[in-house]
Design a protein around this motif. Structure first.
Motif, PDB file in Angstrom:
ATOM      1  N   ARG A  53     -32.422  31.421  20.438  1.00 18.11           N
ATOM      2  CA  ARG A  53     -31.559  32.851  20.325  1.00 18.11           C
ATOM      3  C   ARG A  53     -30.677  32.635  21.564  1.00 18.11           C
ATOM      4  O   ARG A  53     -31.068  32.390  22.851  1.00 18.11           O
ATOM      5  CB  ARG A  53     -32.452  33.794  20.802  1.00 18.11           C
ATOM      6  CG  ARG A  53     -31.866  35.223  20.854  1.00 18.11           C
ATOM      7  CD  ARG A  53     -32.682  36.387  21.176  1.00 18.11           C
ATOM      8  NE  ARG A  53     -31.949  37.491  21.600  1.00 18.11           N
ATOM      9  CZ  ARG A  53     -32.373  38.805  21.369  1.00 18.11           C
ATOM     10  NH1 ARG A  53     -33.348  39.105  20.508  1.00 18.11           N
ATOM     11  NH2 ARG A  53     -31.562  39.689  21.915  1.00 18.11           N
ATOM     12  N   LEU A  54     -29.418  32.579  21.322  1.00 16.39           N
ATOM     13  CA  LEU A  54     -28.402  32.852  22.397  1.00 16.39           C
ATOM     14  C   LEU A  54     -27.711  33.991  22.404  1.00 16.39           C
ATOM     15  O   LEU A  54     -26.992  34.634  21.269  1.00 16.39           O
ATOM     16  CB  LEU A  54     -27.482  31.743  22.119  1.00 16.39           C
ATOM     17  CG  LEU A  54     -26.131  31.595  22.987  1.00 16.39           C
ATOM     18  CD1 LEU A  54     -26.643  31.245  24.571  1.00 16.39           C
ATOM     19  CD2 LEU A  54     -25.293  30.590  22.594  1.00 16.39           C
ATOM     20  N   GLU A  55     -27.907  35.094  23.291  1.00 17.95           N
ATOM     21  CA  GLU A  55     -27.337  36.044  23.380  1.00 17.95           C
ATOM     22  C   GLU A  55     -26.003  36.195  24.394  1.00 17.95           C
ATOM     23  O   GLU A  55     -25.971  35.660  25.367  1.00 17.95           O
ATOM     24  CB  GLU A  55     -28.449  37.121  24.132  1.00 17.95           C
ATOM     25  CG  GLU A  55     -27.959  38.606  24.123  1.00 17.95           C
ATOM     26  CD  GLU A  55     -29.134  39.543  24.582  1.00 17.95           C
ATOM     27  OE1 GLU A  55     -28.957  40.779  24.344  1.00 17.95           O
ATOM     28  OE2 GLU A  55     -30.380  39.118  24.535  1.00 17.95           O
ATOM     29  N   LYS A  56     -24.971  36.981  23.848  1.00 18.26           N
ATOM     30  CA  LYS A  56     -23.884  36.904  24.553  1.00 18.26           C
ATOM     31  C   LYS A  56     -23.779  38.441  25.208  1.00 18.26           C
ATOM     32  O   LYS A  56     -23.828  39.375  24.387  1.00 18.26           O
ATOM     33  CB  LYS A  56     -22.708  36.636  23.824  1.00 18.26           C
ATOM     34  CG  LYS A  56     -22.735  35.011  23.391  1.00 18.26           C
ATOM     35  CD  LYS A  56     -21.580  34.688  22.537  1.00 18.26           C
ATOM     36  CE  LYS A  56     -21.513  33.251  22.165  1.00 18.26           C
ATOM     37  NZ  LYS A  56     -20.435  32.586  21.760  1.00 18.26           N
ATOM     38  N   HIS A  57     -23.223  38.628  26.359  1.00 18.97           N
ATOM     39  CA  HIS A  57     -22.732  40.027  26.652  1.00 18.97           C
ATOM     40  C   HIS A  57     -21.438  40.202  26.756  1.00 18.97           C
ATOM     41  O   HIS A  57     -20.761  39.414  27.565  1.00 18.97           O
ATOM     42  CB  HIS A  57     -23.532  40.097  28.099  1.00 18.97           C
ATOM     43  CG  HIS A  57     -24.816  39.852  27.957  1.00 18.97           C
ATOM     44  ND1 HIS A  57     -25.832  41.230  27.678  1.00 18.97           N
ATOM     45  CD2 HIS A  57     -25.928  39.021  28.014  1.00 18.97           C
ATOM     46  CE1 HIS A  57     -26.969  40.908  27.552  1.00 18.97           C
ATOM     47  NE2 HIS A  57     -27.361  39.433  27.707  1.00 18.97           N
ATOM     48  N   THR A  64     -26.510  34.289  18.557  1.00 23.98           N
ATOM     49  CA  THR A  64     -26.682  33.624  17.412  1.00 23.98           C
ATOM     50  C   THR A  64     -28.137  33.311  17.431  1.00 23.98           C
ATOM     51  O   THR A  64     -28.783  33.378  18.594  1.00 23.98           O
ATOM     52  CB  THR A  64     -26.177  32.221  17.569  1.00 23.98           C
ATOM     53  OG1 THR A  64     -26.415  31.446  18.704  1.00 23.98           O
ATOM     54  CG2 THR A  64     -24.459  32.201  17.364  1.00 23.98           C
ATOM     55  N   VAL A  65     -28.785  33.031  16.470  1.00 26.18           N
ATOM     56  CA  VAL A  65     -30.130  32.686  16.184  1.00 26.18           C
ATOM     57  C   VAL A  65     -30.087  31.494  15.260  1.00 26.18           C
ATOM     58  O   VAL A  65     -29.748  31.313  14.195  1.00 26.18           O
ATOM     59  CB  VAL A  65     -31.301  33.881  15.229  1.00 26.18           C
ATOM     60  CG1 VAL A  65     -32.449  33.267  15.345  1.00 26.18           C
ATOM     61  CG2 VAL A  65     -31.243  34.846  16.420  1.00 26.18           C
ATOM     62  N   GLN A  66     -30.677  30.348  16.153  1.00 24.38           N
ATOM     63  CA  GLN A  66     -30.620  28.965  15.126  1.00 24.38           C
ATOM     64  C   GLN A  66     -31.859  28.536  14.673  1.00 24.38           C
ATOM     65  O   GLN A  66     -32.776  28.501  15.736  1.00 24.38           O
ATOM     66  CB  GLN A  66     -29.814  27.994  16.121  1.00 24.38           C
ATOM     67  CG  GLN A  66     -29.775  26.655  15.524  1.00 24.38           C
ATOM     68  CD  GLN A  66     -29.005  25.805  16.750  1.00 24.38           C
ATOM     69  OE1 GLN A  66     -28.650  26.060  17.678  1.00 24.38           O
ATOM     70  NE2 GLN A  66     -28.804  24.581  16.213  1.00 24.38           N
ATOM     71  N   ILE A  67     -32.045  28.272  13.592  1.00 25.57           N
ATOM     72  CA  ILE A  67     -33.397  27.797  13.246  1.00 25.57           C
ATOM     73  C   ILE A  67     -33.184  26.227  12.937  1.00 25.57           C
ATOM     74  O   ILE A  67     -32.513  25.952  12.166  1.00 25.57           O
ATOM     75  CB  ILE A  67     -33.663  28.565  11.978  1.00 25.57           C
ATOM     76  CG1 ILE A  67     -33.796  29.818  12.181  1.00 25.57           C
ATOM     77  CG2 ILE A  67     -35.075  28.138  11.295  1.00 25.57           C
ATOM     78  CD1 ILE A  67     -33.696  30.716  10.840  1.00 25.57           C
ATOM     79  N   THR A  68     -34.248  25.447  13.460  1.00 25.74           N
ATOM     80  CA  THR A  68     -34.023  24.036  13.469  1.00 25.74           C
ATOM     81  C   THR A  68     -35.264  23.670  12.369  1.00 25.74           C
ATOM     82  O   THR A  68     -36.473  24.148  12.676  1.00 25.74           O
ATOM     83  CB  THR A  68     -34.310  23.365  14.733  1.00 25.74           C
ATOM     84  OG1 THR A  68     -33.290  23.492  15.565  1.00 25.74           O
ATOM     85  CG2 THR A  68     -34.499  22.002  14.553  1.00 25.74           C
ATOM     86  N   VAL A  69     -35.137  22.858  11.319  1.00 24.70           N
ATOM     87  CA  VAL A  69     -35.968  22.398  10.287  1.00 24.70           C
ATOM     88  C   VAL A  69     -36.105  21.100  10.411  1.00 24.70           C
ATOM     89  O   VAL A  69     -35.263  20.037  10.655  1.00 24.70           O
ATOM     90  CB  VAL A  69     -35.507  22.852   8.962  1.00 24.70           C
ATOM     91  CG1 VAL A  69     -36.683  22.638   7.898  1.00 24.70           C
ATOM     92  CG2 VAL A  69     -35.490  24.383   9.066  1.00 24.70           C
ATOM     93  N   HIS A  70     -37.382  20.576  10.346  1.00 22.18           N
ATOM     94  CA  HIS A  70     -37.707  19.094  10.332  1.00 22.18           C
ATOM     95  C   HIS A  70     -38.709  18.865   9.266  1.00 22.18           C
ATOM     96  O   HIS A  70     -39.858  19.638   9.231  1.00 22.18           O
ATOM     97  CB  HIS A  70     -38.172  18.722  11.474  1.00 22.18           C
ATOM     98  CG  HIS A  70     -38.570  17.155  11.738  1.00 22.18           C
ATOM     99  ND1 HIS A  70     -37.559  16.322  11.648  1.00 22.18           N
ATOM    100  CD2 HIS A  70     -39.741  16.345  11.621  1.00 22.18           C
ATOM    101  CE1 HIS A  70     -38.110  15.091  11.696  1.00 22.18           C
ATOM    102  NE2 HIS A  70     -39.553  15.439  11.569  1.00 22.18           N
TER     103      HIS A  70
END
Length: 57
Positions: A30-34, A15-21
């Motif tokens: 960025r959370l990479e899973k193998h 996943t790529v998570q974008i935080t907006v304020h």
């Protein structure tokens, strides 16, 4: 946008998570899973039981 595109490159699972304020991007994670290949049940080794037995009374 270039930073987000570069984080997506080569990402097969994850996943790529974008935080907006206040309408501004403040953080990108960025959370990479193998993923490991699946093995058949006959080839999977069982792990020994690690529970301690209780002493008899």
């Amino acid at each position: 946008m270039d930073k987000i595109a570069s984080l997506l490159e080569g990402l097969e699972f994850g996943t790529v998570q974008i935080t907006v304020h206040d309408s501004q991007i403040t953080q990108i994670d960025r959370l990479e899973k193998h993923r490991l290949p699946l093995q058949s049940k006959t080839s999977v080794q069982s792990f020994p039981n690690k529970t301690k037995s209780r002493p008899e009374k």
